[in-house]
Structure formats: structure tokens, C-alpha cells
Design an enzyme around this catalytic site. Sequence first.
Site, PDB file in Angstrom:
ATOM      1  N   GLY A   1       5.049  29.609  87.786  1.00  0.00           N
ATOM      2  CA  GLY A   1       5.116  30.525  89.086  1.00  0.00           C
ATOM      3  C   GLY A   1       4.849  32.032  87.248  1.00  0.00           C
ATOM      4  N   SER A   2       5.617  32.502  87.815  1.00  0.00           N
ATOM      5  CA  SER A   2       5.624  34.092  87.185  1.00  0.00           C
ATOM      6  C   SER A   2       5.832  34.277  85.872  1.00  0.00           C
ATOM      7  CB  SER A   2       5.976  35.540  88.128  1.00  0.00           C
ATOM      8  OG  SER A   2       5.297  35.213  88.768  1.00  0.00           O
ATOM      9  N   THR A   3       6.750  33.111  85.035  1.00  0.00           N
ATOM     10  CA  THR A   3       7.813  32.813  84.170  1.00  0.00           C
ATOM     11  C   THR A   3       6.344  32.796  82.822  1.00  0.00           C
ATOM     12  OG1 THR A   3       7.584  30.323  84.073  1.00  0.00           O
ATOM     13  CG2 THR A   3       9.953  31.962  84.317  1.00  0.00           C
TER      14      THR A   3
ATOM     15  N   LYS B   1       3.261  35.050  82.789  1.00  0.00           N
ATOM     16  CA  LYS B   1       2.798  36.336  83.591  1.00  0.00           C
ATOM     17  C   LYS B   1       3.427  37.069  81.033  1.00  0.00           C
ATOM     18  CE  LYS B   1       3.781  37.044  87.936  1.00  0.00           C
ATOM     19  NZ  LYS B   1       4.102  38.122  88.975  1.00  0.00           N
TER      20      LYS B   1
END
Length: 250
Positions: free
Chosen positions: A6-8, A10
Site C-alpha cells: 500500500g501507501s508505504t 509511495k
Amino acid sequence: DQYEPGSTLKPFIVAAALEEGLVEGDTVFFCENGLTEIGGWPIHDHRPHGDLSVADVLRLSSNICVAKIGALAGPKLLHDYLVGFGFGHKSGVELPGEINGSLRPASRWREINTATISYGQGIAVTALQMAAGYATLANGGVRMRPHIVSRIVSRDGELIERTKPSVEGRIISQAVAREVTEMLEAVVGASGTAPQAQVAGVSVAGKTGTAQKPGAGGYSNDRWLASFVGYFPAADPEIVISVMIDEPTG
């Protein structure tokens, strides 16, 4: 075990774009007010946003705008940087059973794959890979091989062997690593997505991640992986911590 981060993920997409000069921290993207379509597939943000700078894309964790940043870089460049940060292959740590994770070749990325990988879905990592990747950001852009044993000592206290640091290469410049770290400090700030990760008297840099779990017929709407990866003190990091909770409730 591998999981979709997920967003980790980005910060690594942003770091690649900054390193290649494709964006700057104050470059502005339009986040489509929370809903857009890429390659025929809908892309959502967890809340609607209009114009955001690259720094705010991380602070507020916009899927749509980080997908736009990823599209600027393109599949090959993103793939090469992700490999450089340690994804898609074993770290070489002295533990049995380590796996590669999953990062498909760039030649097999469609437009939607570039988008989803940019916000951490369609790629699988291990918690160790994620910690080592953030350690690269914390270490000024230089990747180190992770080790599990610092030294081996005999029963009578005699040093038998000491593990020496193993440099695997510079992935991004120190300036870009510092810039991304400052962005991750804002994530932990009062207006970011992780204010609860603040520690009194210590500057923390980090990123939240929430990924839908894949299952039969697609992604689940009620099963998630929640994670946070961070390091401190942000100005001169010493500790990296990676936490992943499988199917949190409440």
C-alpha cells in the site's frame, strides 16, 4: 511472508521522480477531486483533493496524484528504482526461508499496473525489504545489506567474528534522501496521516499504508493490511521500525 505494502511504497516513487528531475517538491498535480480513471479502471483517494504539491501528495497520501507521478517516470524507470531499493529480490540477510517478494518485469506493466504499483498494490514485499528500503532513505540514499547477527562471541567472551557493514550502492542522492525525509516528517505532523506516530522530544519520519487484501475475484472490501514504517531521529536517523498488522479491526 509477502504482502502488498500500500501507501508505504509511495516515498520510493517520489524519490525516483525527484532523483530523475521529473518533479520538485513544490510541483503541483491535480488530484481529480478523489476519483479518476486510468486504463479503464477507477482510482480513488480516501478523501477528495484538488491541487497538491508533491510534498503534500505524500503528506495526505493521494493515490491519484502519486499515480500521475509514477506515469511521468514510466514502467522501466520505476522498476529499476524499486529493484535498487531492494524490492523483487532477496536481501541476502542470514536467515533461512527468505523470499523474493513479487515485482513483475517492466515489460509486462500496463498503464493500470504503473498506477497501482505507484501506490503499493500489484507488488508484494516482505517487512524486511520494506525496513531495508526505508533504511536506505534514512542512510542518505546509500543501500546497506541487512544483517541479523552483529557478532559471534565464545562462551568465555572472546570475539570470534564481527559482521562488517556491507554497502550495496547509492540509490539516490543525499539531497533527495533528505528532501523525502522532510516530506515524511510532515506525514507524522499534525496535518499528516500519522500524527499518532509522533514521539515527544524526537523527530520521526514515516509513512502509513493501508492495502486491500487480494482474494478470489479481486480485492476484498473488508479485509486489509495496515502498516507504518518510520525512522528516527529524522535529522540523523539511528532506528528504523516496520510494523504490519494483518486484518486490523476496530
